[in-house]
Design a protein around this motif. Structure first.
Motif, PDB file in Angstrom:
ATOM      1  N   ARG A   3       0.835  -1.212   0.000  1.00  0.00           N
ATOM      2  CA  ARG A   3       0.000   0.000   0.000  1.00  0.00           C
ATOM      3  C   ARG A   3       0.860   1.248   0.000  1.00  0.00           C
ATOM      4  NH1 ARG A   3      -4.986  -1.259   4.081  1.00  0.00           N
ATOM      5  NH2 ARG A   3      -5.840  -2.972   2.884  1.00  0.00           N
ATOM      6  N   SER A   4       1.935   1.242   0.770  1.00  0.00           N
ATOM      7  CA  SER A   4       2.796   2.421   0.816  1.00  0.00           C
ATOM      8  C   SER A   4       3.480   2.647  -0.521  1.00  0.00           C
ATOM      9  CB  SER A   4       3.826   2.312   1.940  1.00  0.00           C
ATOM     10  OG  SER A   4       4.698   1.238   1.695  1.00  0.00           O
ATOM     11  N   LEU A   5       3.825   1.570  -1.231  1.00  0.00           N
ATOM     12  CA  LEU A   5       4.425   1.723  -2.560  1.00  0.00           C
ATOM     13  C   LEU A   5       3.420   2.297  -3.540  1.00  0.00           C
ATOM     14  CD1 LEU A   5       6.510  -1.548  -2.901  1.00  0.00           C
ATOM     15  CD2 LEU A   5       7.351   0.739  -2.457  1.00  0.00           C
ATOM     16  N   GLN A   6       2.185   1.836  -3.478  1.00  0.00           N
ATOM     17  CA  GLN A   6       1.143   2.380  -4.339  1.00  0.00           C
ATOM     18  C   GLN A   6       0.945   3.855  -4.047  1.00  0.00           C
ATOM     19  OE1 GLN A   6      -2.210  -0.218  -3.595  1.00  0.00           O
ATOM     20  NE2 GLN A   6      -2.069  -0.995  -5.679  1.00  0.00           N
ATOM     21  N   SER A   7       0.961   4.184  -2.790  1.00  0.00           N
ATOM     22  CA  SER A   7       0.770   5.573  -2.387  1.00  0.00           C
ATOM     23  C   SER A   7       1.861   6.461  -2.965  1.00  0.00           C
ATOM     24  CB  SER A   7       0.757   5.659  -0.860  1.00  0.00           C
ATOM     25  OG  SER A   7       0.628   7.001  -0.466  1.00  0.00           O
ATOM     26  N   VAL A   8       3.101   5.991  -2.909  1.00  0.00           N
ATOM     27  CA  VAL A   8       4.222   6.764  -3.453  1.00  0.00           C
ATOM     28  C   VAL A   8       4.061   6.929  -4.960  1.00  0.00           C
ATOM     29  CG1 VAL A   8       6.707   6.729  -3.893  1.00  0.00           C
ATOM     30  CG2 VAL A   8       5.829   6.148  -1.635  1.00  0.00           C
ATOM     31  N   GLU A   9       3.694   5.861  -5.646  1.00  0.00           N
ATOM     32  CA  GLU A   9       3.511   5.936  -7.095  1.00  0.00           C
ATOM     33  C   GLU A   9       2.425   6.934  -7.455  1.00  0.00           C
ATOM     34  OE1 GLU A   9       2.788   1.995  -8.470  1.00  0.00           O
ATOM     35  OE2 GLU A   9       4.872   1.391  -8.260  1.00  0.00           O
ATOM     36  N   ASN A  10       1.339   6.940  -6.693  1.00  0.00           N
ATOM     37  CA  ASN A  10       0.239   7.845  -7.000  1.00  0.00           C
ATOM     38  C   ASN A  10       0.608   9.308  -6.779  1.00  0.00           C
ATOM     39  OD1 ASN A  10      -1.415   5.711  -7.686  1.00  0.00           O
ATOM     40  ND2 ASN A  10      -2.320   5.542  -5.659  1.00  0.00           N
ATOM     41  N   HIS A  11       1.468   9.576  -5.837  1.00  0.00           N
ATOM     42  CA  HIS A  11       1.812  10.954  -5.517  1.00  0.00           C
ATOM     43  C   HIS A  11       3.002  11.487  -6.300  1.00  0.00           C
ATOM     44  CE1 HIS A  11      -1.136  11.307  -2.389  1.00  0.00           C
ATOM     45  NE2 HIS A  11      -0.716  10.154  -1.872  1.00  0.00           N
ATOM     46  N   ASP A  12       3.759  10.620  -6.909  1.00  0.00           N
ATOM     47  CA  ASP A  12       4.966  11.054  -7.604  1.00  0.00           C
ATOM     48  C   ASP A  12       5.019  10.440  -9.001  1.00  0.00           C
ATOM     49  OD1 ASP A  12       7.295  12.354  -8.058  1.00  0.00           O
ATOM     50  OD2 ASP A  12       8.465  11.291  -6.550  1.00  0.00           O
ATOM     51  N   ALA A  13       4.030  10.753  -9.813  1.00  0.00           N
ATOM     52  CA  ALA A  13       3.892  10.150 -11.132  1.00  0.00           C
ATOM     53  C   ALA A  13       5.061  10.470 -12.058  1.00  0.00           C
ATOM     54  CB  ALA A  13       2.581  10.597 -11.771  1.00  0.00           C
ATOM     55  N   LYS A  14       5.762  11.554 -11.836  1.00  0.00           N
ATOM     56  CA  LYS A  14       6.865  11.966 -12.713  1.00  0.00           C
ATOM     57  C   LYS A  14       8.233  11.619 -12.132  1.00  0.00           C
ATOM     58  CE  LYS A  14       4.124  14.002 -15.657  1.00  0.00           C
ATOM     59  NZ  LYS A  14       3.928  13.565 -16.996  1.00  0.00           N
ATOM     60  N   ALA A  15       8.280  10.673 -11.194  1.00  0.00           N
ATOM     61  CA  ALA A  15       9.544  10.318 -10.553  1.00  0.00           C
ATOM     62  C   ALA A  15      10.520   9.678 -11.528  1.00  0.00           C
ATOM     63  CB  ALA A  15       9.303   9.392  -9.375  1.00  0.00           C
ATOM     64  N   LEU A  16      10.007   8.980 -12.541  1.00  0.00           N
ATOM     65  CA  LEU A  16      10.854   8.317 -13.525  1.00  0.00           C
ATOM     66  C   LEU A  16      10.647   8.944 -14.897  1.00  0.00           C
ATOM     67  CD1 LEU A  16      10.169   4.586 -12.569  1.00  0.00           C
ATOM     68  CD2 LEU A  16      12.083   6.015 -11.848  1.00  0.00           C
ATOM     69  N   THR A  17      11.706   8.915 -15.675  1.00  0.00           N
ATOM     70  CA  THR A  17      11.561   9.355 -17.063  1.00  0.00           C
ATOM     71  C   THR A  17      10.776   8.279 -17.813  1.00  0.00           C
ATOM     72  OG1 THR A  17      13.564   8.256 -17.827  1.00  0.00           O
ATOM     73  CG2 THR A  17      13.812  10.520 -16.978  1.00  0.00           C
ATOM     74  N   GLU A  18      10.320   8.596 -19.004  1.00  0.00           N
ATOM     75  CA  GLU A  18       9.593   7.604 -19.801  1.00  0.00           C
ATOM     76  C   GLU A  18      10.467   6.380 -20.065  1.00  0.00           C
ATOM     77  OE1 GLU A  18       7.538   8.959 -23.303  1.00  0.00           O
ATOM     78  OE2 GLU A  18       6.993  10.835 -22.318  1.00  0.00           O
ATOM     79  N   GLU A  19      11.749   6.617 -20.349  1.00  0.00           N
ATOM     80  CA  GLU A  19      12.670   5.501 -20.609  1.00  0.00           C
ATOM     81  C   GLU A  19      12.842   4.632 -19.368  1.00  0.00           C
ATOM     82  OE1 GLU A  19      17.318   4.664 -21.883  1.00  0.00           O
ATOM     83  OE2 GLU A  19      16.553   6.718 -21.907  1.00  0.00           O
ATOM     84  N   GLN A  20      13.012   5.272 -18.206  1.00  0.00           N
ATOM     85  CA  GLN A  20      13.156   4.522 -16.965  1.00  0.00           C
ATOM     86  C   GLN A  20      11.898   3.710 -16.667  1.00  0.00           C
ATOM     87  OE1 GLN A  20      14.042   7.915 -14.499  1.00  0.00           O
ATOM     88  NE2 GLN A  20      16.181   7.284 -14.242  1.00  0.00           N
ATOM     89  N   GLN A  21      10.739   4.322 -16.884  1.00  0.00           N
ATOM     90  CA  GLN A  21       9.478   3.626 -16.629  1.00  0.00           C
ATOM     91  C   GLN A  21       9.316   2.427 -17.563  1.00  0.00           C
ATOM     92  OE1 GLN A  21       7.177   4.429 -14.054  1.00  0.00           O
ATOM     93  NE2 GLN A  21       6.552   2.358 -14.624  1.00  0.00           N
ATOM     94  N   ALA A  22       9.705   2.598 -18.825  1.00  0.00           N
ATOM     95  CA  ALA A  22       9.621   1.505 -19.796  1.00  0.00           C
ATOM     96  C   ALA A  22      10.531   0.358 -19.374  1.00  0.00           C
ATOM     97  CB  ALA A  22       9.985   2.002 -21.190  1.00  0.00           C
ATOM     98  N   LYS A  23      11.757   0.673 -18.927  1.00  0.00           N
ATOM     99  CA  LYS A  23      12.687  -0.367 -18.472  1.00  0.00           C
ATOM    100  C   LYS A  23      12.139  -1.070 -17.240  1.00  0.00           C
ATOM    101  CE  LYS A  23      17.018   1.560 -20.219  1.00  0.00           C
ATOM    102  NZ  LYS A  23      18.345   2.113 -19.858  1.00  0.00           N
ATOM    103  N   LEU A  24      11.568  -0.295 -16.334  1.00  0.00           N
ATOM    104  CA  LEU A  24      11.004  -0.875 -15.119  1.00  0.00           C
ATOM    105  C   LEU A  24       9.839  -1.798 -15.458  1.00  0.00           C
ATOM    106  CD1 LEU A  24      10.823  -1.080 -12.055  1.00  0.00           C
ATOM    107  CD2 LEU A  24       9.419   0.995 -12.072  1.00  0.00           C
ATOM    108  N   ASP A  25       8.984  -1.362 -16.363  1.00  0.00           N
ATOM    109  CA  ASP A  25       7.845  -2.191 -16.767  1.00  0.00           C
ATOM    110  C   ASP A  25       8.317  -3.506 -17.384  1.00  0.00           C
ATOM    111  OD1 ASP A  25       6.143  -0.215 -15.861  1.00  0.00           O
ATOM    112  OD2 ASP A  25       5.756   0.622 -17.857  1.00  0.00           O
TER     113      ASP A  25
END
Length: 64
Positions: A3-25
């Motif tokens: 839940r805390s990880l979801q909360s962080v993701e919801n509040h910081d949507a721009k924490a990763l660049t598009e490239e970083q997000q694609a690699k993470l996915d």
């Protein structure tokens, strides 16, 4: 923790660049596939977890 990880993701949507997000996915998908393959090749893990969950649900210990 989840839940805390979801909360962080919801509040910081721009924490990763598009490239970083694609690699993470891609890494998440690869990890999930590897985990599924491991479980298919090791049925004893499923049996152990099933037994554990059965005991927890039947006995409902306070410390679990």
């Amino acid at each position: 923790l989840f839940r805390s990880l979801q909360s962080v993701e919801n509040h910081d949507a721009k924490a990763l660049t598009e490239e970083q997000q694609a690699k993470l996915d891609k890494k998440k998908i690869r990890t999930r596939l590897e985990n599924e393959a491991y479980l298919r090749n090791h049925p004893e893990v499923t049996l152990l977890l099933s037994g554990f969950m059965k005991e927890v649900l039947l006995k409902r210990p306070e410390n679990v």
